[in-house]
Design a protein around this motif. Structure first.
Motif, short mmCIF file in Angstrom:
data_model
loop_
_atom_site.label_atom_id
_atom_site.label_comp_id
_atom_site.label_asym_id
_atom_site.label_seq_id
_atom_site.Cartn_x
_atom_site.Cartn_y
_atom_site.Cartn_z
N GLN A 140 0.87 -1.03 0.07
CA GLN A 140 0.07 0.08 0.23
C GLN A 140 0.78 1.35 0.06
O GLN A 140 0.62 2.16 -0.74
CB GLN A 140 -0.93 0.05 1.14
N VAL A 153 -1.43 7.47 3.43
CA VAL A 153 -2.13 6.32 4.00
C VAL A 153 -3.11 6.68 5.25
O VAL A 153 -4.01 6.31 5.48
CB VAL A 153 -1.37 5.28 3.91
N ALA A 154 -2.11 7.48 6.35
CA ALA A 154 -2.83 7.49 7.74
C ALA A 154 -4.11 8.60 7.37
O ALA A 154 -5.11 8.35 8.16
CB ALA A 154 -1.86 8.23 8.38
N SER A 200 -6.12 8.55 4.81
CA SER A 200 -6.99 7.74 4.26
C SER A 200 -8.04 7.11 5.30
O SER A 200 -8.92 6.42 5.17
CB SER A 200 -6.75 6.90 3.15
N MET A 201 -7.05 6.59 6.58
CA MET A 201 -7.68 5.68 7.42
C MET A 201 -8.25 6.52 8.64
O MET A 201 -8.65 6.20 9.67
CB MET A 201 -6.51 4.96 8.17
N ALA A 223 -6.44 8.55 10.45
CA ALA A 223 -5.65 8.51 11.69
C ALA A 223 -4.49 9.67 11.57
O ALA A 223 -4.15 10.29 10.75
CB ALA A 223 -4.67 7.27 11.49
#
Length: 886
Positions: free
Chosen positions: A214, A313-314, A316-317, A319
């Protein structure tokens, strides 16, 4: 922390059997064996009420390890990642679902027995857990916790699955089967976990292959070139080279080619091949412009790229930016290597690294090589030949003779092969004859022409060459930027064209400023001066308009033109050629270095080519002639020698008319300059090419491969008729060949013609007899012994030729072939030739030779013997001074 989703497992009658969790992207549920034992199918209930009835075929019992897998569809439950290894020793805290999510603590590890298929199995390393009284009941048989996941309290990854065989000595203790330990003894579970690791991302200390995939996919998506307008044409030879690289032991490979040859496209295609299918492997994208002057190796750039990807990525989460933990080359490479899918780094355009780092290239390359070896990572670099010429040896790449001369081992990219170019034109909607032959397979020219034709139908006439395509594309980009600017201001109609002209002026100024110190970039201050974010000339948003249309792109701390080849073309228009040559070559008579990096030769080459267009071929020939004196056949002694040779090697194959440059080419040939790659690329006719090769062969080295004689041999093999006609002209050249003892240019020509005689031997014999040279006669005599049948056919042809000299040759070599002939068909040809000569009164001087041929023939010997004797007797009465033929 949000509680992870669980599923409930019931028998077909609705009675609870236990819990479970989804562990992969296909909806596979992991649970305990006791949750499925003794029933056929089971019913799986999701937290949101969704239900899936799994038939017996969808249940995979794993009794040897006390676990089971249940395949489901459509539950919509988010999968949980599985930890890569054990979570710790006694005292480590975990989270378990026992009457709600609770903390548990590892008491120790025990051996637990499980029964399946009539056998008793002992599983070592089963966790013994301590849990509070409130959760102890759930861990007993029938308590509903069986099959629930045991989570690492720090990462949230699953480390084990709850079992309910409580220890009688510890009423508040339960057992949990560690998934990795179980996979070591159960192949079906190991296969499933490998799939889960590749599809369900885990981060932090639990970083797994899916997490790496990812992160690297985000890197390729954000830092890579983005989607192509059409599917790129596959180059099987490049794909094969890359596959061999991955299967071999080398750590570094370069894709070397000129800008516009498709280097970035091939990197992207390689990344796409690695990302697809069930065996997807991680590939991280890096750009040379993103390297930092303080970097000690590629390790530093990888860390920054992973940090950028981690933030995306964070987000998108939902976070925090640092929620994914520390992301370094070492950690990511280890996770990929553990999964059996090593990480590959792609470095596009390393020439764009900051100058301060370029000055430390040797140290950076050596440290990068060390880190690649330490981490098991491979590196693929897409760069210019000028860069790899210097950087390749620093990575330990062997030097080879290639299409671009002596370069460290690499994959060379040029224009598309004819079939590939046809497919590319078809996909892009470019007509077959829309470009001249020299540009018809050039990837960037095809792409830009397609864009211009699509945007301005009817405005592209004739067959524009590459420069004209670039000019049309620049006009299109200026018009698009102007339209964007006009949309935010009062400009309308013809005002857009005037605004486009101002945009063009600013872009030309940007190109001029990019020629300054550095690696060809426009610094941030200069960019904002030329393309302000605010208002100018009644329009606002110059910077967003230029960036949105992709004319310029952010790169490192500044900006660059999106297409490197077009940047060279545009910058070349603003380069003072004479000042550049003076600075790069003519003032550098010592060993001092010049401040211009070698890979910045592109604008200089373009500027020289522009001289031919604007001032004529004679002016360019004069400048190139001045450079010839600086060419060292043995290699560049100084930077000045390198620049002189490189500019000549890059410009001469691309001139439009070669006639004016013949003296330059002859001088270079006499110096033995450049390898066969250069002389093959010249746009000259056969007369010139073979004359140049004749001058060059005396400079061949002792080792075969990469020699000029090899080039001649290749021409003989591919175009024998053309090559023979030129090669027999070498018979007068008696210069010795140092690489071949006792050989001369003439004897080498003989040897090549003899070696390649089997390709149309009849044409070879005709070429030799037409040359009428002693060397040709020697070769014909040799062929009379080795190719008597072919010579018999030639004798027959020559005897019927209208030219008298051919009749002489027919009889001369017919007699030599007759001694070797055994086949009746061959004798018949000689017989017919002799009879034709005898029947021709003008060939009276050849009658003796013709009779001699007939006397040698068993079928005509007796009939012609008396005539032959009379002819001989008559010849003896002729005065010797009257003899005219041998």
């Amino acid at each position: 922390m949000v509680d992870p989703p669980l599923v409930r497992i019931c028998d077909p009658a609705g009675r609870p059997r236990g819990a479970g969790f989804v562990a992969d992207d296909s909806g596979t549920v992991v649970t305990s064996h006791e949750a499925v034992a003794g029933v056929g199918g089971v019913v799986v209930h999701a937290p949101d009420g969704a239900v899936w009835a799994a038939d017996p075929a969808s249940v995979v019992p794993l009794p040897a390890v006390g676990l089971a897998l249940v395949r489901t569809e459509g539950l919509g439950v988010a999968p949980l990642p599985v930890a890569a290894g054990p979570c710790g020793g006694p005292g480590t805290y975990l989270r378990i679902p026992a009457g709600g999510w609770r903390e548990a603590r590892i008491l120790g590890h025990v051996d637990a027995a499980y029964t399946g298929a009539g056998r008793r199995h002992l599983l070592r390393g089963v966790m013994e857990l301590a849990v509070g009284t409130a959760g102890a009941d759930a861990l007993r048989p029938g308590g509903g916790a069986a099959g629930g996941p045991v989570l690492d309290a720090a990462t949230g990854a699953v480390v084990a699955v709850l079992a309910t065989a409580a220890d009688p000595g510890h009423p508040s203790a339960g057992l949990a089967v560690p998934l990795r330990a179980a996979a070591a003894v159960e192949p079906r579970l190991a296969e499933f976990l490998a799939h889960a690791d590749a599809t369900v991302p885990a981060y932090g200390a639990a970083l797994n292959l899916a997490g790496v995939l990812q992160l690297t996919a985000v890197s390729v998506g954000s830092d890579g070139p983005g989607p192509a307008p059409v599917d790129p044409v596959e180059r099987p030879d490049v794909a094969r080279e890359l596959a061999e690289f991955m299967a071999g032991g080398a750590r570094v490979l370069a894709l070397v080619g000129d800008p516009g040859s498709g280097r970035t496209t091939e990197l992207a295609a390689f990344a796409a091949r690695r990302a697809g299918g069930a065996s997807a492997a991680p590939t991280l994208w890096l750009r040379g412009a993103d390297l930092d002057g303080a970097d000690t190796s590629v390790d530093d750039a990888v860390g920054r790229a992973l940090e950028r990807a981690g933030r995306i990525v964070a987000a998108s989460m939902g976070a925090a930016p640092g929620a994914l933990g520390e992301l370094t080359l070492g950690r990511v490479a280890e996770a990929a290597r553990t999964a059996g899918r090593p990480l590959v780094l792609l470095l596009d355009g390393p020439e764009e690294m900051p100058p301060v780092l370029a000055h430390r290239l040797a140290a950076w390359s050596r440290r990068t090589q060390d880190r690649l070896a330490e981490t098991g990572v491979r590196l693929v670099i897409a760069c210019r030949a000028e860069y790899w010429e210097q950087a390749g040896p620093l990575f330990g790449a062997d030097v080879l003779h290639g299409r671009a001369g002596r370069l460290p081992a690499c994959v060379h990219l040029g224009d598309l092969a004819p079939a590939q170019a046809r497919l590319a034109r078809e996909r892009l909607g470019v007509p077959e004859d829309a470009l001249p032959p020299e540009d018809a397979g050039h990837p960037l020219a095809l792409r830009l022409l397609a864009e211009v034709r699509a945007a301005l139908p009817g405005e592209v006439a004739g067959r524009p060459d590459r420069d004209e395509v670039f000019a049309a594309y620049l006009d299109l980009m200026c018009l698009r930027v102007a339209v964007r600017l006009a949309a935010g201001g009062p400009v309308r109609g013809t005002g857009v064209r005037r605004l486009a002209a101002r945009v063009s002026g600013q872009l030309h100024e940007a190109a001029r400023r990019s020629l300054g110190p550095g690696q060809g970039e426009l610094d941030r201050a200069a960019f904002e001066e030329l393309f302000p974010w605010g208002a100018r000339d009644g329009a606002t948003g110059w910077a967003p308009a230029v960036l949105t249309e992709g004319v310029l792109v952010p790169a490192g701390g500044g900006y660059r033109f999106a297409h490197e080849e077009m940047a060279d073309w545009l910058q070349g228009m603003h380069l003072d050629v004479d000042a550049a040559l003076d600075a790069l070559v003519f003032r550098r008579r010592g060993d001092g270095s010049v401040p211009v990096p070698r890979h910045r030769a592109g604008p200089v080459v373009r500027a020289l080519l522009l001289v031919e267009r604007q001032e004529g071929a004679g002016e360019l020939a004069r400048r190139l002639g001045e450079l010839c004196a600086w060419v060292e056949p043995g290699g560049a002694a100084t930077e000045a020698h390198w620049w002189a040779a490189h500019l000549l090697g890059a410009v001469l194959p691309r001139v439009r008319e070669t006639g004016a440059f013949l003296p330059v080419l002859e001088e270079l040939a006499d110096r033995g300059a450049f390898g066969p790659w250069f002389w093959d690329a010249l746009p000259v006719d056969d007369d010139v090419r073979f004359e140049l090769l004749r001058r060059l062969v005396v400079h061949d080295g002792p080792e075969p491969g990469g020699r000029y004689l090899d080039t001649v041999a290749g021409l003989l093999a591919t175009a024998p008729d053309r090559a023979r006609r030129h090669l027999v002209r070498w018979f007068d050249d008696e210069r010795p060949l140092p690489a071949l003892p006792d050989a001369t240019v003439a004897t080498a020509a003989q040897a090549l013609l003899h070696t390649h005689r089997h390709t149309a031997v009849d044409d070879l014999l005709d070429t030799l007899v037409e040359r009428a040279h002693p060397r040709a006669g020697e070769l014909l005599t040799s062929l009379a012994d080795e190719e008597p049948s072919a010579l018999c056919r030639a004798v027959d042809r020559w005897a019927h030729d209208a030219r008298p000299e051919r009749h002489v040759a027919a009889m001369t070599y017919g007699l030599r072939a007759a001694a070797r002939v055994t086949a009746e068909d061959d004798r018949a040809l000689l017989r017919r030739a002799a009879l034709d000569v005898l029947a021709n009164p003008s060939d009276a001087a050849l009658h003796s030779a013709a009779l001699a041929l007939l006397v040698r023939d068993p079928r005509t010997r007796s009939a012609r013997l008396e005539q032959a004797l009379r002819e001989i007797a008559g010849e003896r009465q002729v005065p010797a001074s009257a003899a005219r033929h041998p």
